[in-house]
Design an enzyme around this catalytic site. Structure first.
Site, short mmCIF file in Angstrom:
data_model
loop_
_atom_site.label_atom_id
_atom_site.label_comp_id
_atom_site.label_asym_id
_atom_site.label_seq_id
_atom_site.Cartn_x
_atom_site.Cartn_y
_atom_site.Cartn_z
N CYS A 106 -6.13 -6.78 -5.71
CA CYS A 106 -5.17 -7.58 -4.95
C CYS A 106 -4.89 -6.85 -3.65
CB CYS A 106 -3.89 -7.79 -5.75
SG CYS A 106 -2.61 -8.68 -4.82
N CYS A 257 -2.07 -13.91 -0.24
CA CYS A 257 -3.10 -13.27 -1.07
C CYS A 257 -3.98 -12.46 -0.13
CB CYS A 257 -3.92 -14.32 -1.82
SG CYS A 257 -5.29 -13.62 -2.78
#
Length: 318
Positions: A106, A257
């Site tokens: 991530c 994101c």
């Protein structure tokens, strides 16, 4: 006298949160992509999917898109494997999606993870310094800047190179709010992403990401889905500019994101061809990140992700 509705909430959480009673946590975010952070210096925490989903529950828990456990690389099989080639990767980012499933990587989470280590005094990282960490997508080098953190994300690649090179798309995506399926391009950033180009801006606003988009064919390990709209002009002063929304695996729509922003910039850069750029600004609901492409010694393109990280509050599970 206690309220008669007070007990059921406690009973609901008993199988999960009660087992973490007394555990300290910190809440942080990167451009609105938020995380619960746990420091596990001894590798003693045994987190189940139920623990993670309970902590990340926005109504009955702390609330977050995902959970990050900071653990020494030596305490995990994946971390020990990385230490052989990168002994400086002392700390490992054990990342879980909000539903408790394990994820590879991530980009926003890396920034928040390193900021957490630095602000808690776990590592010494002044502005201008760098640290190497371990993730399930491999080793990552993170630089601390005046305004946040810059991460070397490694090279991007096509998930289906043959289809991508032939037609610049490899799948169709159906999403609530869009009348027709749209062509898409799947990009790997260590984790899978499928990018859909939309125009005009109104198309991006009307996509309903409370419902999971349907990708055909879906990559083997599932995929995150990004919807992007080029800004006008697409490139100005050598910097590209797009706007993005994302539906993350195991989470739903998030405000940002990091790996998705990298994948979106890579896909738009492919579609733009000679009109593209090596630097991109990606606007997400939670802010803006920058994505840069740099040719490495092997001829592949490394991706650099830059953006802010914030710690919001700390507490103890009770």
């Amino acid at each position: 006298m206690s309220h008669p509705l007070a007990e059921p909430e406690s009973d609901h959480l008993a199988p999960s949160l009660r087992q973490l009673n007394g555990v300290s946590f910190t809440k942080g975010h990167g451009t609105g992509n938020d995380f619960v952070l746990l420091l596990d210096s001894g590798g003693d925490l045994e987190l189940t999917p139920a623990h993670v989903s309970a902590l990340c529950d926005r109504h009955l828990g702390i609330g977050a898109d995902g959970l990050i456990r900071a653990v020494p690389s030596s305490e995990l099989p994946e971390g020990r494997e990385l230490l052989g080639a990168a002994p400086e990767a002392v700390w490992f980012m054990d990342y879980r999606n909000g539903d408790g499933s394990i994820a590879e990587m991530c980009g926003n989470g890396v920034r928040v993870f390193v900021h957490f280590l630095a602000e808690t005094g776990t590592i010494d990282l002044p502005v201008g310094g760098q640290v190497v960490i371990g993730t399930r997508a491999g080793v990552r080098t993170v630089h601390r800047t005046e305004t946040g953190y810059s991460i070397s994300m490694g090279p991007w690649s096509f998930i289906d190179p043959e289809m991508a090179l032939e037609s610049a798309s490899d799948s169709l995506v159906r999403a609530s709010g869009l009348p027709e399926p749209r062509p898409a391009l799947s990009i790997s950033m260590g984790n899978p992403h499928t990018v859909v180009a939309l125009s005009p801006q109104e198309d991006l606003d009307q996509v309903n990401l409370h419902e999971k988009p349907q990708v055909d064919p879906v990559p083997p390990n599932g995929t995150n889905v990004e919807f992007v709209v080029p800004q006008e002009p697409l490139v100005s002063d050598g910097i590209g500019h797009v706007r993005m929304r994302v539906h993350e695996r195991g989470v739903g729509e998030t405000m940002s994101c990091g790996t998705g922003a990298c994948a979106a910039a890579a896909a738009v850069r492919v579609w733009a061809g000679a009109e593209g750029a090596d630097s991109w600004l990606v606007d997400v609901p939670g802010g803006t990140v920058q994505v840069d492409f740099v040719r490495n010694e092997d001829g592949a393109e490394d991706v650099i992700l830059s953006g802010p990280a914030e710690l919001v509050y700390s507490g103890t599970v009770n």
